[in-house]
Write a protein that holds these residues in place. Structure first.
Motif, PDB file in Angstrom:
ATOM      1  N   VAL A 202     -29.288 -15.777  -3.776  1.00  0.00           N
ATOM      2  CA  VAL A 202     -30.000 -16.606  -2.980  1.00  0.00           C
ATOM      3  C   VAL A 202     -30.900 -17.371  -3.689  1.00  0.00           C
ATOM      4  O   VAL A 202     -31.784 -16.850  -4.412  1.00  0.00           O
ATOM      5  CB  VAL A 202     -30.866 -15.699  -1.815  1.00  0.00           C
ATOM      6  N   MET A 203     -31.031 -18.862  -3.486  1.00  0.00           N
ATOM      7  CA  MET A 203     -31.888 -19.735  -4.213  1.00  0.00           C
ATOM      8  C   MET A 203     -33.199 -19.844  -3.288  1.00  0.00           C
ATOM      9  O   MET A 203     -32.746 -20.696  -2.369  1.00  0.00           O
ATOM     10  CB  MET A 203     -31.118 -20.844  -4.655  1.00  0.00           C
ATOM     11  N   ARG A 204     -34.252 -19.680  -3.392  1.00  0.00           N
ATOM     12  CA  ARG A 204     -35.392 -19.853  -2.362  1.00  0.00           C
ATOM     13  C   ARG A 204     -36.139 -21.071  -2.795  1.00  0.00           C
ATOM     14  O   ARG A 204     -37.281 -21.073  -3.272  1.00  0.00           O
ATOM     15  CB  ARG A 204     -36.269 -18.568  -2.492  1.00  0.00           C
ATOM     16  N   LYS A 205     -35.432 -22.320  -2.601  1.00  0.00           N
ATOM     17  CA  LYS A 205     -36.142 -23.296  -3.051  1.00  0.00           C
ATOM     18  C   LYS A 205     -37.315 -23.734  -2.341  1.00  0.00           C
ATOM     19  O   LYS A 205     -38.262 -24.393  -3.002  1.00  0.00           O
ATOM     20  CB  LYS A 205     -35.138 -24.587  -2.696  1.00  0.00           C
ATOM     21  N   ARG A 206     -37.398 -23.404  -1.128  1.00  0.00           N
ATOM     22  CA  ARG A 206     -38.765 -23.920  -0.316  1.00  0.00           C
ATOM     23  C   ARG A 206     -39.841 -23.010  -1.040  1.00  0.00           C
ATOM     24  O   ARG A 206     -40.880 -23.741  -1.048  1.00  0.00           O
ATOM     25  CB  ARG A 206     -38.650 -23.285   1.154  1.00  0.00           C
ATOM     26  N   ASP A 207     -39.817 -21.872  -1.409  1.00  0.00           N
ATOM     27  CA  ASP A 207     -40.974 -21.223  -1.939  1.00  0.00           C
ATOM     28  C   ASP A 207     -41.134 -21.856  -3.333  1.00  0.00           C
ATOM     29  O   ASP A 207     -42.276 -21.577  -3.871  1.00  0.00           O
ATOM     30  CB  ASP A 207     -40.472 -19.682  -2.120  1.00  0.00           C
TER      31      ASP A 207
END
Length: 233
Positions: A202-207
């Motif tokens: 999972v790549m948490r781009k928004r965070d």
């Protein structure tokens, strides 16, 4: 004398050198253009590429070391000065930080080894992390200060570092820890489903983008002289 390793092919090294062909550049495609928060002569503060929580930061040495025990043996004053400067900002922005590190050594199996030292900073309950590490059968030693990590045996040993509320603790790996072990422990504390703590899953781009936005005022403030974390003599 601590010897540094060659960093050819190490993604952190490529990113710190200014290369345009990095995992961060490929995943984020210029939005944001950088995850850099602040740098000094020998250190760089970045947002984690897939933050487990808002405020998940990484502190890296510019040169290639296997652990911060090695970094502290050469740049102790610089490390402690930078950490002391941004700790008040961190608390103001995200809350009380937990510092974690998987300190590596040249003799470790490659699948469990860290190839470029980095400290994690996260607003996570350090007592809950302790409970999980102890529950996994890891023994620990409490240190008087972060600077004590520069003393033998730590620069040539594998370890898990935990700093929370100015208390420094070093856990001894058993050799059975999986890849990204500390991320998995933090993921468990944060109730992130296994294996979604894995940045390859999972790549948490928004965070990341929000973490970068929330720290955009830090560089103008990172010149204070408050002392928060003693590194000892």
């Amino acid at each position: 004398m601590i010897e540094t390793m060659q960093c050819a092919g190490a993604d952190f090294c490529e990113e710190l050198s200014g290369s345009a062909d990095t995992s961060f550049a490929r995943f984020y495609e210029g939005d944001p253009p950088s995850r850099l928060i602040h740098s000094t002569e020998n250190l760089t503060l970045l947002a984690d590429m897939s933050p487990l929580v808002l405020g998940h930061l990484l502190l890296l040495p510019s040169n290639h070391h296997l652990s911060f025990a090695q970094v502290l043996s050469q740049h102790q004053e610089e490390v402690c000065d930078l950490v002391d400067d941004f700790m008040p900002l961190y608390r103001e922005t995200f809350g009380e930080p937990l510092i974690l590190e998987h300190g590596s050594s040249a003799g470790q199996e490659s699948h469990a080894c860290i190839t470029h030292a980095h400290l994690h900073f996260l607003p996570v309950d350090g007592d809950a992390v302790d409970d999980l590490l102890i529950g996994d059968g890891l023994f620990y030693r409490d240190l008087d200060s972060l600077g004590e990590l520069a003393l033998a045996p730590w620069p040539s040993s594998a370890y898990f570092l935990r700093v929370y509320r100015e208390k420094v603790r070093v856990y001894l790996p058993t050799g059975r820890q999986k890849r990204q072990y500390l991320r998995s422990v933090v993921g468990a504390v944060l109730a992130i489903e296994d294996p979604e703590w894995d940045y390859a899953v999972v790549m948490r781009k928004r965070d990341l983008r929000e973490t970068v936005r929330m720290t955009d005022y830090w560089p103008g403030k990172l010149s204070g002289d408050e002392v928060e974390l003693s590194c000892g003599e």
